[in-house]
Design an enzyme around this catalytic site. Structure first.
Site, PDB file in Angstrom:
ATOM      1  N   HIS A 162      46.833  11.630   3.569  1.00  0.00           N
ATOM      2  CA  HIS A 162      47.174  11.874   4.969  1.00  0.00           C
ATOM      3  C   HIS A 162      48.171  10.850   5.520  1.00  0.00           C
ATOM      4  CE1 HIS A 162      47.069  13.587   8.821  1.00  0.00           C
ATOM      5  NE2 HIS A 162      45.780  13.597   9.079  1.00  0.00           N
ATOM      6  N   ASP A 212      50.174  32.469  -2.300  1.00  0.00           N
ATOM      7  CA  ASP A 212      50.172  33.531  -3.297  1.00  0.00           C
ATOM      8  C   ASP A 212      50.973  33.075  -4.514  1.00  0.00           C
ATOM      9  OD1 ASP A 212      50.379  35.790  -4.816  1.00  0.00           O
ATOM     10  OD2 ASP A 212      51.368  37.009  -3.278  1.00  0.00           O
TER      11      ASP A 212
END
Length: 431
Positions: free
Chosen positions: A153, A371
């Site tokens: 992060h 995807d």
């Protein structure tokens, strides 16, 4: 349940720049650690494991790390002790695992430490020297797959992380014509010392009232899906007297805030504070590039008397949230200057009192655009919640275009919250 098949470092397939990358004050103020996310994929056309070809994943990762080369480096430190990215090109950790479990066993998935431990690799420490990207592909007996990622992060916020995943999957599908390059120059968020600090940001100041005894260490988590029909009715109810409609985020968050205050049975005369994060890319002057690669979010919050949150019109609660979501360039620049002289070790980074909430919005981000060539995930979600009162909102997968709420609460409060929340939604729909 999980057996590791292989574990290796995947390096960029081409030579990449080696100069260190400076981190902004917003990077330094971010939570020091990896953000763990999981993607669930059901079997495709009843094939077993072949649809998530490991070698194809590795090959496309080698290519995407050329563009996102900082993620192939390490968290380092300059001569003054300030953390930075050392662009060593050493690579990202890539783990392949297998389990005899069936993916249907996870139909009632909810984030937890156990989930993170099973499906997402962990670094030995979050501080320098530390790897920045780790992924794990877990193959299920039925042919389903869980794809787990961990990105540090201090290096990226959520928008960056999903831009990286979206680019990786585009390369895996062989669709490279529309790839957007990351903007790597973080000096656009350098402090401007000729500008005064115009604020005293409580979200970046440790509050002595928030002692460990007031913070719940245990939590239970749940995933709640809200349909577009319910969202539209809720937005209409949250609109003001002029007929103006509020954002999806403010409408849902207003109802969540009310129901958590009720479920927690809090003193109506005390106050509750709701924290959130605001993406400042489009709010800076001039705006940052949409593909800015780094932390471009700021913490903000709003408080209210609990009795007002519970008893007042829901539109008033939504209106209170506007004050926590309207920051501009002046605010952000002042905050960056404030952080220039703040001691980063004292910044509050985790945990909340049992009266408060922290709501993170992934709404509008390409959460479901993962995807790899044979379909989008059936679910993307944080692998774990860090503490009680932590929530994440995101667009639901599929055609409904609703919103998924991933949330954590104290175990004794969650059942009451869910009952109240669904009762309120049903009542709003039938008004």
């Amino acid at each position: 349940m999980i057996k590791t098949i292989s574990s290796e470092l995947v390096v960029p397939c081409e030579e990449t720049p080696k100069n260190p990358i400076w981190l902004s004050n917003l990077d330094l103020a971010a939570r020091r650690g990896h953000t763990a996310t999981v993607y669930f994929y059901r079997p495709n056309n009843n094939t077993i494991h072949d649809f998530f070809a490991v070698e194809s994943l590795k090959s496309s990762l080698e290519k995407v790390l050329v563009t996102f080369y900082p993620l192939a480096g390490l968290l380092g430190m300059d001569r003054n002790g300030r953390i930075e990215i050392n662009c060593t090109g050493e690579g990202a950790l890539f783990v392949v695992a297998r389990t005899d479990a069936m993916l249907n066993d996870y139909d009632n998935f909810a984030p937890s430490t156990e989930t993170r431990n099973l499906f997402v690799p962990q670094a030995t420490q979050p501080d320098p020297p530390c790897i920045l990207l780790m992924v794990q592909v877990t193959l299920f007996k039925c042919g389903g797959v869980v794809f787990g990622t961990a990105l540090h992060h201090s290096i990226v916020d959520a928008r960056c992380a999903f831009h990286f995943i979206e680019t990786w999957t585009s390369i895996a599908r062989g669709e490279t014509s529309c790839i957007e390059q990351p903007f790597l120059d973080r000096t656009v968020l350098r402090a401007r010392l000729n500008r005064k600090v115009m604020l005293d940001p409580l979200e970046y100041i440790s509050d002595p009232k928030y002692v460990p005894s007031t913070i719940s260490a245990s939590y239970t988590s749940s995933i709640i899906k809200i349909s577009r029909k319910h969202i539209n009715a809720l937005k209409l109810r949250c609109g003001d007297t002029t007929g103006a409609r509020v954002s999806v985020f403010r409408a849902i968050t207003a109802l969540i805030w009310r129901c958590t205050c009720m479920a927690r049975k809090l003193d109506t005369n005390s106050k509750s504070r709701l924290y959130t994060m605001i993406d400042m890319r489009n709010r800076m002057c001039p705006p940052l590039p949409s593909t800015y690669f780094g932390n471009a979010v700021i913490r903000t919050s709003v408080s209210a008397v609990i009795g007002d949150v519970i008893s007042g019109p829901i539109s008033h609660v939504a209106r209170r949230l506007h004050g926590a979501t309207n920051q501009d360039d002046d605010y952000a620049r002042s905050l960056i200057n404030y952080l220039e002289t703040a001691y980063m070790g004292n910044l509050p980074r985790s945990g909340l009192p049992a009266s408060d909430l922290r709501v993170i919005s992934w709404i509008g981000l390409p959460v479901n655009n993962a995807d790899f060539g044979l379909g989008e995930p059936i679910l993307c979600a944080p692998a774990l919640m860090y503490y009680s009162g932590y929530l994440c909102l995101m667009d639901s997968p599929g055609k409904d275009a609703g919103v998924t709420v991933v949330m954590s609460l104290e175990p004794e409060s969650m059942p009451g919250f869910k009952e109240l929340f669904f009762e309120e939604l049903a009542a709003i729909l039938h008004v």
